[in-house]
Design a protein around this motif. Structure first.
Motif, mmCIF file in Angstrom:
data_model
loop_
_atom_site.group_PDB
_atom_site.id
_atom_site.type_symbol
_atom_site.label_atom_id
_atom_site.label_comp_id
_atom_site.label_asym_id
_atom_site.label_seq_id
_atom_site.Cartn_x
_atom_site.Cartn_y
_atom_site.Cartn_z
ATOM 1 N N TRP A 79 40.039 30.437 -40.733
ATOM 2 C CA TRP A 79 38.788 29.719 -40.474
ATOM 3 C C TRP A 79 37.917 30.404 -39.445
ATOM 4 O O TRP A 79 36.693 30.328 -39.498
ATOM 5 C CB TRP A 79 39.067 28.254 -40.120
ATOM 6 C CG TRP A 79 39.466 27.549 -41.368
ATOM 7 C CD1 TRP A 79 40.715 27.131 -41.724
ATOM 8 C CD2 TRP A 79 38.620 27.290 -42.502
ATOM 9 N NE1 TRP A 79 40.694 26.625 -42.993
ATOM 10 C CE2 TRP A 79 39.442 26.703 -43.490
ATOM 11 C CE3 TRP A 79 37.271 27.505 -42.779
ATOM 12 C CZ2 TRP A 79 38.928 26.323 -44.731
ATOM 13 C CZ3 TRP A 79 36.766 27.128 -44.003
ATOM 14 C CH2 TRP A 79 37.590 26.538 -44.965
ATOM 15 N N ARG A 80 38.568 31.103 -38.505
ATOM 16 C CA ARG A 80 37.765 31.870 -37.528
ATOM 17 C C ARG A 80 37.061 33.035 -38.234
ATOM 18 O O ARG A 80 35.917 33.339 -37.961
ATOM 19 C CB ARG A 80 38.647 32.382 -36.387
ATOM 20 C CG ARG A 80 38.865 31.329 -35.315
ATOM 21 C CD ARG A 80 39.431 31.940 -34.051
ATOM 22 N NE ARG A 80 38.425 32.600 -33.249
ATOM 23 C CZ ARG A 80 37.651 31.997 -32.359
ATOM 24 N NH1 ARG A 80 37.769 30.712 -32.161
ATOM 25 N NH2 ARG A 80 36.763 32.674 -31.667
ATOM 26 N N GLN A 81 37.789 33.680 -39.169
ATOM 27 C CA GLN A 81 37.182 34.789 -39.924
ATOM 28 C C GLN A 81 36.036 34.281 -40.789
ATOM 29 O O GLN A 81 35.055 34.969 -41.011
ATOM 30 C CB GLN A 81 38.236 35.461 -40.807
ATOM 31 C CG GLN A 81 38.917 36.617 -40.099
ATOM 32 C CD GLN A 81 40.080 37.175 -40.867
ATOM 33 O OE1 GLN A 81 40.363 36.766 -41.990
ATOM 34 N NE2 GLN A 81 40.774 38.101 -40.252
ATOM 35 N N LYS A 82 36.190 33.051 -41.279
ATOM 36 C CA LYS A 82 35.156 32.467 -42.130
ATOM 37 C C LYS A 82 33.952 32.012 -41.296
ATOM 38 O O LYS A 82 32.889 31.741 -41.823
ATOM 39 C CB LYS A 82 35.748 31.282 -42.874
ATOM 40 C CG LYS A 82 35.328 31.273 -44.307
ATOM 41 C CD LYS A 82 36.101 30.322 -45.138
ATOM 42 C CE LYS A 82 35.501 30.380 -46.527
ATOM 43 N NZ LYS A 82 36.060 29.451 -47.426
ATOM 44 N N GLY A 83 34.171 31.880 -39.979
ATOM 45 C CA GLY A 83 33.073 31.511 -39.089
ATOM 46 C C GLY A 83 32.897 30.016 -38.935
ATOM 47 O O GLY A 83 31.820 29.550 -38.560
ATOM 48 N N GLN A 84 33.957 29.271 -39.212
ATOM 49 C CA GLN A 84 33.851 27.809 -39.156
ATOM 50 C C GLN A 84 35.085 27.249 -38.458
ATOM 51 O O GLN A 84 36.182 27.307 -38.998
ATOM 52 C CB GLN A 84 33.779 27.295 -40.604
ATOM 53 C CG GLN A 84 33.453 25.836 -40.742
ATOM 54 C CD GLN A 84 33.113 25.496 -42.191
ATOM 55 O OE1 GLN A 84 32.194 26.062 -42.776
ATOM 56 N NE2 GLN A 84 33.853 24.595 -42.780
ATOM 57 N N VAL A 85 34.902 26.738 -37.243
ATOM 58 C CA VAL A 85 36.044 26.195 -36.495
ATOM 59 C C VAL A 85 35.995 24.676 -36.560
ATOM 60 O O VAL A 85 35.092 24.048 -36.009
ATOM 61 C CB VAL A 85 36.031 26.689 -35.022
ATOM 62 C CG1 VAL A 85 37.174 26.060 -34.242
ATOM 63 C CG2 VAL A 85 36.131 28.202 -34.983
#
Lengths: 193, 112
Positions: A79-85
């Protein structure tokens, strides 16, 4: 007239916001790698229960907490790689699987105190796993539902698979986890396109 | 053609929406704040993807929210590439709640 203009404008803006929110929630469940981790754990663990039962207890007491930690790390990284925490969702997943792990740990108290036989422990743990996966399918990510349903089915087929009950359950659950991982991968691909 | 009197009547009916925030008049800024209220943090690339905006336009909207103290930015490096993470501040969260409440009032009154 002016009223209608204002209301139409507001409705249009809210529609835009709703679509953005829906896009953010699309495929927001567990990453496919988590299903693969679970399938690897099951792949080794379930046949071990049939063929080398003396190592099964040691294996599960190490593999299950390890899978929990690895899945949490994979989920966070994904989710961090996707940019959404999404802290709320992360806590919900951790609480669900953490509680399931703790309950399974407590199950080992039952045969140790003589409340049930060691033979009954396996189906009990499978039953709890089925419930955990089914509830995860209802509350967290629909893709957990199929492995949970097949685990529950495994409890039903155990008495008729003399000697290979865990291996039969393993085939079913591993297949379900692979299907779930593929479904996640395809959903991700659709989202990217 | 509506009469001036009818328009005036509408004006009176739409009074009392002081909570409507001018910053949220633009739907992109409203959407950014709604998304940031749903998630703990979102990075620039993800916001761009979700809102289907260009770099320049999104950057302008985010800067306006930052200047108003509604959003904070945290910059970090990932694989030697800069990543900007955005989060909603307490001020932004309060402003969004008030704005949404006023919008609800507006829609409720419009239905009458």
């Amino acid at each position: 007239m002016q009223k209608h203009h204002v209301v139409d404008g507001v409705a249009e803006d809210l529609g835009f916001v709703r679509r953005a929110l829906a896009r953010s929630e699309w495929n927001s469940g567990a990453p496919s790698a988590v299903f693969l981790v679970c399938s690897v754990i099951v792949l080794i663990g379930f046949p071990l229960n049939d063929f080398l039962p003396k190592y099964a207890l040691t294996y599960w007491s190490i593999a299950a907490p390890l899978a929990f930690v690895v899945s949490a790390v994979i989920g966070r990284r994904h989710w961090r790689q996707k940019g959404q925490v999404d802290a709320r969702s992360g806590v919900r997943h951790l609480a669900h699987w953490g509680v399931m792990l703790a309950v399974m740990g407590l199950c080992f108290q039952l045969p140790a105190t003589g409340a049930i036989s060691w033979r009954a422990l396996g189906p009990l743990v499978l039953l709890l796993s089925a419930m955990g996966y089914l509830l995860a399918g209802v509350h967290l990510d629909r893709r957990f539902f199929l492995p949970g349903a097949l685990m529950a089915l495994g409890i039903g087929v155990m008495p008729i698979c003399g000697g290979f009950e865990w291996t039969v359950t393993w085939v079913l659950v591993a297949l379900a986890l692979k299907v779930s991982a593929r479904v996640g991968g395809k959903a991700g691909a659709v989202e990217k396109s | 053609m509506p009469s001036k009197r009818a328009d005036k009547k509408d004006d009176v009916r739409f009074k009392g929406f002081g909570g409507l925030d001018r910053l949220f008049e633009h739907r992109v800024r409203l959407a950014i704040c709604v998304l940031l209220s749903r998630y703990k943090m979102l990075n620039f690339t993800r916001l761009k993807e979700l809102l289907e905006e260009t770099d320049g336009s999104l950057g302008t909207h985010l800067r306006k929210l930052e200047e108003a103290g509604y959003a904070t930015v945290k910059k970090e490096f990932h694989d030697r590439r800069p990543v900007s993470w955005y989060a909603l501040t307490a001020v932004g969260s309060r402003a969004l709640s008030t704005h949404v409440e006023s919008l609800q009032n507006l829609l409720r009154q419009a239905k009458k």
